[in-house]
Scaffold this motif. Structure first.
Motif, mmCIF file in Angstrom:
data_model
loop_
_atom_site.group_PDB
_atom_site.id
_atom_site.type_symbol
_atom_site.label_atom_id
_atom_site.label_comp_id
_atom_site.label_asym_id
_atom_site.label_seq_id
_atom_site.Cartn_x
_atom_site.Cartn_y
_atom_site.Cartn_z
ATOM 1 N N ILE A 149 0.859 -1.190 0.000
ATOM 2 C CA ILE A 149 0.000 0.000 0.000
ATOM 3 C C ILE A 149 0.895 1.241 0.000
ATOM 4 N N HIS A 150 0.839 1.993 -1.077
ATOM 5 C CA HIS A 150 1.693 3.176 -1.225
ATOM 6 C C HIS A 150 0.892 4.467 -1.183
ATOM 7 N N ASN A 151 -0.325 4.368 -0.682
ATOM 8 C CA ASN A 151 -1.177 5.549 -0.529
ATOM 9 C C ASN A 151 -1.914 5.404 0.800
ATOM 10 N N ILE A 152 -1.369 6.017 1.844
ATOM 11 C CA ILE A 152 -1.913 5.908 3.197
ATOM 12 C C ILE A 152 -2.336 7.288 3.681
ATOM 13 N N SER A 153 -3.519 7.353 4.261
ATOM 14 C CA SER A 153 -4.031 8.583 4.857
ATOM 15 C C SER A 153 -4.270 8.344 6.343
ATOM 16 N N ILE A 154 -3.984 9.358 7.152
ATOM 17 C CA ILE A 154 -4.331 9.279 8.569
ATOM 18 C C ILE A 154 -5.174 10.487 8.953
ATOM 19 N N ASP A 155 -6.093 10.266 9.886
ATOM 20 C CA ASP A 155 -6.912 11.339 10.447
ATOM 21 C C ASP A 155 -6.314 11.778 11.779
ATOM 22 N N LEU A 156 -6.307 13.090 11.993
ATOM 23 C CA LEU A 156 -5.882 13.665 13.262
ATOM 24 C C LEU A 156 -6.995 14.533 13.826
ATOM 25 N N MET A 157 -6.977 14.721 15.131
ATOM 26 C CA MET A 157 -7.897 15.637 15.811
ATOM 27 C C MET A 157 -7.093 16.589 16.688
ATOM 28 N N PHE A 158 -7.574 17.807 16.792
ATOM 29 C CA PHE A 158 -6.973 18.765 17.710
ATOM 30 C C PHE A 158 -8.073 19.470 18.482
ATOM 31 N N GLY A 159 -7.683 20.149 19.543
ATOM 32 C CA GLY A 159 -8.676 20.853 20.347
ATOM 33 C C GLY A 159 -9.296 20.001 21.434
ATOM 34 N N PHE A 160 -8.534 19.027 21.932
ATOM 35 C CA PHE A 160 -9.025 18.222 23.058
ATOM 36 C C PHE A 160 -9.132 19.085 24.316
ATOM 37 N N PRO A 161 -10.018 18.715 25.229
ATOM 38 C CA PRO A 161 -10.070 19.435 26.505
ATOM 39 C C PRO A 161 -8.687 19.458 27.164
ATOM 40 N N ASN A 162 -8.242 20.636 27.564
ATOM 41 C CA ASN A 162 -6.959 20.839 28.251
ATOM 42 C C ASN A 162 -5.730 20.589 27.369
ATOM 43 N N GLU A 163 -5.918 20.391 26.080
ATOM 44 C CA GLU A 163 -4.760 20.188 25.200
ATOM 45 C C GLU A 163 -4.028 21.513 24.985
ATOM 46 N N SER A 164 -2.722 21.462 25.044
ATOM 47 C CA SER A 164 -1.913 22.664 24.803
ATOM 48 C C SER A 164 -1.421 22.656 23.360
ATOM 49 N N ILE A 165 -0.986 23.821 22.898
ATOM 50 C CA ILE A 165 -0.466 23.880 21.533
ATOM 51 C C ILE A 165 0.842 23.102 21.421
ATOM 52 N N GLU A 166 1.585 22.996 22.505
ATOM 53 C CA GLU A 166 2.812 22.202 22.484
ATOM 54 C C GLU A 166 2.488 20.722 22.271
ATOM 55 N N GLN A 167 1.441 20.242 22.912
ATOM 56 C CA GLN A 167 1.033 18.849 22.715
ATOM 57 C C GLN A 167 0.569 18.615 21.283
ATOM 58 N N TRP A 168 -0.134 19.594 20.725
ATOM 59 C CA TRP A 168 -0.586 19.478 19.339
ATOM 60 C C TRP A 168 0.613 19.460 18.396
ATOM 61 N N LYS A 169 1.619 20.272 18.656
ATOM 62 C CA LYS A 169 2.834 20.269 17.834
ATOM 63 C C LYS A 169 3.492 18.892 17.859
ATOM 64 N N GLU A 170 3.459 18.237 19.015
ATOM 65 C CA GLU A 170 4.033 16.891 19.119
ATOM 66 C C GLU A 170 3.274 15.911 18.240
ATOM 67 N N ASP A 171 1.941 16.019 18.225
ATOM 68 C CA ASP A 171 1.134 15.152 17.365
ATOM 69 C C ASP A 171 1.458 15.387 15.894
ATOM 70 N N ILE A 172 1.584 16.648 15.502
ATOM 71 C CA ILE A 172 1.911 16.963 14.106
ATOM 72 C C ILE A 172 3.275 16.382 13.742
ATOM 73 N N ALA A 173 4.256 16.562 14.625
ATOM 74 C CA ALA A 173 5.604 16.053 14.364
ATOM 75 C C ALA A 173 5.596 14.538 14.199
ATOM 76 N N THR A 174 4.840 13.847 15.047
ATOM 77 C CA THR A 174 4.761 12.386 14.946
ATOM 78 C C THR A 174 4.087 11.976 13.643
ATOM 79 N N ALA A 175 3.022 12.679 13.266
ATOM 80 C CA ALA A 175 2.335 12.386 12.005
ATOM 81 C C ALA A 175 3.283 12.563 10.819
#
Length: 374
Positions: A149-175
């Protein structure tokens, strides 16, 4: 060109945020797939165009076994003319992608997989009642690559209760480290009637504020575009050549047929939707009756549908296409309605297309509402 959508509503457990129709009646899977195949035969004349995209959504399509998946594709190919280069997508839960499942995928005509990663925090995954843990996403990507499979998509969510922008940056970096071809990202939505909505209503959790949500979205756009992803729809990003062809058909008025409980169809003149109940769906199909409701679309409705879908994309509204479909009075009226927003720098009219500007994206719902035909 046209598309096929097949709704697979089965889930082991329900996520607390999900507003789509799903069921945990897993023992009905075989009977349900038989009914879906029967519906294909009953509706074989609905589309008279070659199929360019197929999408297995849910629910959790990765909960089907190989026999059921083989049966679905056998019937699709027997009933419809499928292009050799068709995009064929299957939604999968990361924890369902085992070595055995990857082998099954390799034997199927599936060439694109979409996975709901949502977040790489086990704590936030637990809040959503997701079945997988963060480590299983990267393992699933690796197994799918080995399966071809050479075409993979992933879904992400942001804006969780108490989530910080630093935590969101970590999710983006991992993605980004996964190097997948497509990323969809959405602000956490509180759909009325879901357990998550009830938690909010009862004061057990709090939404993040608008300023933080906007900052998170800006961070998403900035990092993904800097990493080579094309921002081709408000919530969707793709490497060059890897836009979701199926979802793009929804945004650009391409006809499609939906099979299964709660599935929707569109033939350019009307919308149809099947009953959102597995038992009622199966019973009706087995009686050779398609359990659907239908809405005939007038020109105003079609125009407003174009506004609320095409305007979300980087392609925008093709005014020449509108003129050919509906008449010049509609393309002219949309431009007239948009004039104020063009002057304010929220919309731009360029090359015969009406598009949101970067500034306009943040108030896109208001702009769409403002330029609709009433």
């Amino acid at each position: 060109m046209a598309g096929i959508y097949i709704h697979i509503p089965f889930c082991k457990t329900r996520c607390i945020y999900c507003g789509f129709y799903s069921t945990t009646l897993l023992d009905m899977r075989n009977e349900y797939i038989d009914a879906v195949c029967r519906e294909m035969k009953l509706r074989k004349n609905y589309l008279n165009e070659p199929i360019s995209t197929i999408y297995l959504g849910g629910g959790t399509p990765s909960m089907l076994d190989e026999d059921n998946l083989n049966k679905l594709f056998l019937y699709i190919n027997n009933v419809y003319s499928v292009n050799a280069n068709a995009e064929i997508t299957m939604e999968c839960n990361p924890d369902d992608v085992t070595p055995e499942f990857a082998n099954i995928i390799s034997r199927l005509p599936i060439n694109r997989v979409s996975m709901g990663a949502q977040t790489f925090s086990d704590k936030r995954l637990a809040l959503l009642h997701r079945r997988h843990n963060a480590d299983e996403v990267s393992k699933a990507v690796m197994l799918l690559r080995k399966a071809g499979i050479h075409n993979i998509s992933i879904d992400l969510m942001f804006g969780f209760p108490n989530e910080s922008i630093e935590q969101w940056k970590e999710d983006i970096a991992t993605a980004l480290s996964l190097n997948v071809e497509h990323i969809s990202a959405y602000s956490l939505m509180y759909e009325e009637g879901t357990p998550l909505w009830n938690m909010l209503k009862n004061g057990k959790i709090e939404e993040i504020d608008d300023d933080l949500s906007i900052a998170m979205y800006n961070e998403l756009v900035s990092q993904l575009t800097a990493s080579g992803y094309e921002h081709y729809e408000i919530s969707n990003f793709a490497k060059p050549g890897f836009r979701s062809r199926h979802n793009s058909s929804y945004w650009h008025q391409v006809p499609y047929i939906g099979f299964g409980a709660a599935a929707h169809s569109f033939d350019m003149k009307s919308r149809q939707w099947n009953v959102a109940d597995v038992r009622k769906y199966i019973k009706s199909i087995n009686s050779n009756i398609i359990p659907m409701e239908r809405e005939t679309l007038d020109k105003d409705t079609i125009m407003n549908d174009i506004i609320t879908t095409a305007l979300r994309t980087s392609d925008g509204i093709d005014l020449k296409k509108v003129e050919n479909m509906l008449g010049s009075e509609y393309s002219n009226q949309v431009v007239k309605n948009a004039a104020k927003h063009i002057d304010e720098g929220l919309l731009e009219l360029k090359g015969g297309r009406l598009k949101l500007t970067k500034k306009g994206i943040y108030i896109s719902d208001m702009i769409m509402s403002d330029i609709m035909i009433v």
